[in-house]
Design an enzyme around this catalytic site. Sequence first.
Site, PDB file in Angstrom:
ATOM      1  N   GLU A  91      -4.768  -2.020  30.891  1.00  0.00           N
ATOM      2  CA  GLU A  91      -3.519  -1.471  31.412  1.00  0.00           C
ATOM      3  C   GLU A  91      -3.408   0.038  31.231  1.00  0.00           C
ATOM      4  O   GLU A  91      -2.359   0.622  31.488  1.00  0.00           O
ATOM      5  CB  GLU A  91      -2.327  -2.165  30.731  1.00  0.00           C
ATOM      6  CG  GLU A  91      -2.319  -3.675  30.941  1.00  0.00           C
ATOM      7  CD  GLU A  91      -1.106  -4.372  30.344  1.00  0.00           C
ATOM      8  OE1 GLU A  91      -0.257  -3.674  29.739  1.00  0.00           O
ATOM      9  OE2 GLU A  91      -1.004  -5.607  30.477  1.00  0.00           O
ATOM     10  N   GLY A 204       7.069  -6.607  20.029  1.00  0.00           N
ATOM     11  CA  GLY A 204       7.297  -7.683  19.070  1.00  0.00           C
ATOM     12  C   GLY A 204       8.642  -8.363  19.159  1.00  0.00           C
ATOM     13  O   GLY A 204       8.972  -9.169  18.288  1.00  0.00           O
ATOM     14  N   GLU A 206       9.826 -10.788  20.930  1.00  0.00           N
ATOM     15  CA  GLU A 206       9.778 -12.256  20.966  1.00  0.00           C
ATOM     16  C   GLU A 206       9.450 -12.864  19.604  1.00  0.00           C
ATOM     17  O   GLU A 206       9.637 -14.063  19.395  1.00  0.00           O
ATOM     18  CB  GLU A 206       8.740 -12.726  21.997  1.00  0.00           C
ATOM     19  CG  GLU A 206       9.136 -12.465  23.428  1.00  0.00           C
ATOM     20  CD  GLU A 206       8.990 -11.006  23.822  1.00  0.00           C
ATOM     21  OE1 GLU A 206       9.647 -10.586  24.773  1.00  0.00           O
ATOM     22  OE2 GLU A 206       8.195 -10.285  23.163  1.00  0.00           O
ATOM     23  N   ASN A 283      14.246  -6.236  25.577  1.00  0.00           N
ATOM     24  CA  ASN A 283      15.098  -7.425  25.572  1.00  0.00           C
ATOM     25  C   ASN A 283      15.592  -7.784  24.179  1.00  0.00           C
ATOM     26  O   ASN A 283      15.141  -7.240  23.173  1.00  0.00           O
ATOM     27  CB  ASN A 283      14.324  -8.612  26.138  1.00  0.00           C
ATOM     28  CG  ASN A 283      13.024  -8.862  25.389  1.00  0.00           C
ATOM     29  OD1 ASN A 283      12.044  -8.175  25.609  1.00  0.00           O
ATOM     30  ND2 ASN A 283      13.019  -9.834  24.487  1.00  0.00           N
ATOM     31  N   ASP A 328      15.436 -11.879  29.145  1.00  0.00           N
ATOM     32  CA  ASP A 328      14.247 -11.044  28.959  1.00  0.00           C
ATOM     33  C   ASP A 328      14.188  -9.950  30.008  1.00  0.00           C
ATOM     34  O   ASP A 328      13.118  -9.563  30.470  1.00  0.00           O
ATOM     35  CB  ASP A 328      12.971 -11.896  28.999  1.00  0.00           C
ATOM     36  CG  ASP A 328      11.734 -11.131  28.536  1.00  0.00           C
ATOM     37  OD1 ASP A 328      11.895 -10.061  27.923  1.00  0.00           O
ATOM     38  OD2 ASP A 328      10.613 -11.590  28.804  1.00  0.00           O
ATOM     39  N   HIS A 637      -3.638 -19.810  26.555  1.00  0.00           N
ATOM     40  CA  HIS A 637      -4.437 -20.764  27.331  1.00  0.00           C
ATOM     41  C   HIS A 637      -3.728 -21.296  28.567  1.00  0.00           C
ATOM     42  O   HIS A 637      -4.302 -22.119  29.289  1.00  0.00           O
ATOM     43  CB  HIS A 637      -4.858 -21.934  26.433  1.00  0.00           C
ATOM     44  CG  HIS A 637      -5.836 -21.542  25.374  1.00  0.00           C
ATOM     45  ND1 HIS A 637      -7.178 -21.350  25.628  1.00  0.00           N
ATOM     46  CD2 HIS A 637      -5.666 -21.279  24.049  1.00  0.00           C
ATOM     47  CE1 HIS A 637      -7.790 -21.006  24.500  1.00  0.00           C
ATOM     48  NE2 HIS A 637      -6.906 -20.960  23.531  1.00  0.00           N
TER      49      HIS A 637
END
Length: 711
Positions: A91, A204, A206, A283, A328, A637
């Site tokens: 990115e 961080g 979340e 958020n 969010d 995953h």
Amino acid sequence: MKRQSFRHLLGGLLSLALAVPAPQLLAAAPKPAWVDAQRLQQADQEPGNWMSHGRTYGEQRYSPLDRIHAGNVAKLGVAWTRKLDWDLGVEATPIVVDGVMYTTGPYSIVYALDAATGKLLWRHDPGVPRDKGGEGCCSVVNRGVAVWEGKVYVGAFDGRLIALDARNGKPLWSVDTRLDPTKSYTITGAPRIVKGKVLIGNGGAEFGVRGYVTAYDARSGKQAWRFFTVPGDPDQPAENEAMRMALKTWHGKGWVKWGGGGTVWDSMAYDPELDLLYIGVGNGSPFNYQFRSDGKGDNLFLSSIVALRPETGEYVWHYQTTPGEMWDYTATQHMILADIRIDGQLRKVLMQAPKNGFFYVLDRTNGQLLSAEKFVPVNWASHIDLKTGRPVLTGEANYLDGKGMKLVMPSFLGGHNWQPMSYHPGTGLVYLPAQETAAGLEPQKEPLFMPIRNVVNIGLDVPSLPEDPQVVKQIAQSWKGALLAWDPVKQQAAWRVDYPTAWNGGTLATAGNLVFQGTADGRAVAYAADSGKELWSSPVNSGAMAGPVTYSVRGEQYVSFMVGWGGSFPNITGPLSLGARVKPEARVVTFKLGGQATLPPARQAALALPPLEAVKADTSQLQIGRSLFNGLCANCHGLNAVSGGVVPDLRYLSPDKHKLFPGIVYGGRTSRGMPSFSGGLGQEDVERIRQYILYRAHGLKAEQEASSSSR
């Protein structure tokens, strides 16, 4: 050579050197990465360099270079390419100064490259522990470096800010930016440097952290100031007047226990004339507004644009894009500063298209809202009231009304995410990588938080995705991407290019009437800035998400793309991101007119399912296994055990790996980035997860057999 002749030659050379003014000598041999305030403020006088994240302090991502233009861009070819160490999400915006490119890859590894050839000059691996990836929402990505007075600055994923010697990449100083080392603070954003201070925020939210932005002295690393974006414990003295003001908009004490969020994980901009630093705030933590603040209050400064004094961190003004944020809807997305004529008056504006789906134009002198309109489908608010500056809520997305799951548009991935947009002063248009997304959100009845650092605690049930492949296909087709040429005065699109999937790359505008963008399906593309006509494209082997840059070396103009598929969309929403049909491959791909270099073949190898044992779990156990997998494993995953292709698809686990499954879960695979889940899962739960993976593997086998028989 005779001694007398040698002395004569030496004297002549010395006389010649003394006759040359010192500034000319310096210009002939510039110090590596010697960038200061004067150079940054006069960046347009050096269009061949790309010296800061958005090229200029105003972050317009517009280049005056025009040797490559709409008339000859079709002649672009690969100039050089450089493979990066880890095939994960890339990115970064490269920084290019005096012929040297400084950029980053996964795990915050820094590369210094010859910008004309791609030759590696030096490489610095900050040694981020490979199992730290689970402590961030969106993989071990990094958005680039900053340079200042011979130093290169990088924020490491594990929370360190590091200064490197630009000559050789050796560390000069390092500081730990984490307020609380026991919590999952990360850094993925690029530092900015203003007035000799390195500015950095953290990720961080979340994982239950309290947000802030910090300034460090660029020479010593000493902390200069820190501005918190959410208040602390109301039983303790507030840090400053801004926190006392913010505290009035929070209720209860849930945010104290669960962090509050508000991390400044990406965008910043600076106006030297006004001497204002602008930061974008993220958020809330948890997402669930009821748990965080008793479902009341605006919760400043979540989802806000905040103006600060860069020397002191003093609060000046703010504008909150989403009061009482519960979806969010970060306001960390790219901000652009420009002077635009609106209603006949030249206004100093700040423009942002945050996750919530509205394009905002603010007066950057005082934070006044000038206009705001939807740029993608939105259902949480009908419009923005220009008198109050507040959104008018529809109630359609209010998952706290006791009526079950609500479909929310845009989704938690937003109508626009971190991929930077650009502004062309000639066309007056903003080139915006937009996306149409939706998600079903449902609150937990009580906060079911797990005491594991690598587990997100958002106060919501994990967004569900059906397992029926036909239904998944329909949902995937509804998640679309687009390049919008947005008129910020008329607040409407001047032209639009549609893409088959979301998560396309950032944009670059140039004086050659060009807009460059990478795509999720593995291309670099150039469009006419005025009309949107596609003029050129080239494969780049993988999803190109980052914002491209252009620069020149010895009169030759280059366009460079950082390539590498990964991050939140490919990782989490695996079944939806498969439409991009690319594999992860991290590299720098640079083009020039007449370039003759070649890329290696793209990796597209198909896997064969191994022999599968029978599923022994019953329906109820499989449902528990599904919930556990989506809550604990899907972040890497993929939902419902369908990988987006960045990390292994667990449906393809071999019989031997199935036997080792408990040991892998409890022990982790540190060298490959997987953390340990010991202490949070019982043996029965681990087996339920394994049974669910088997169940999904059998489903894939049946799907493949049905597809084969229908041919």
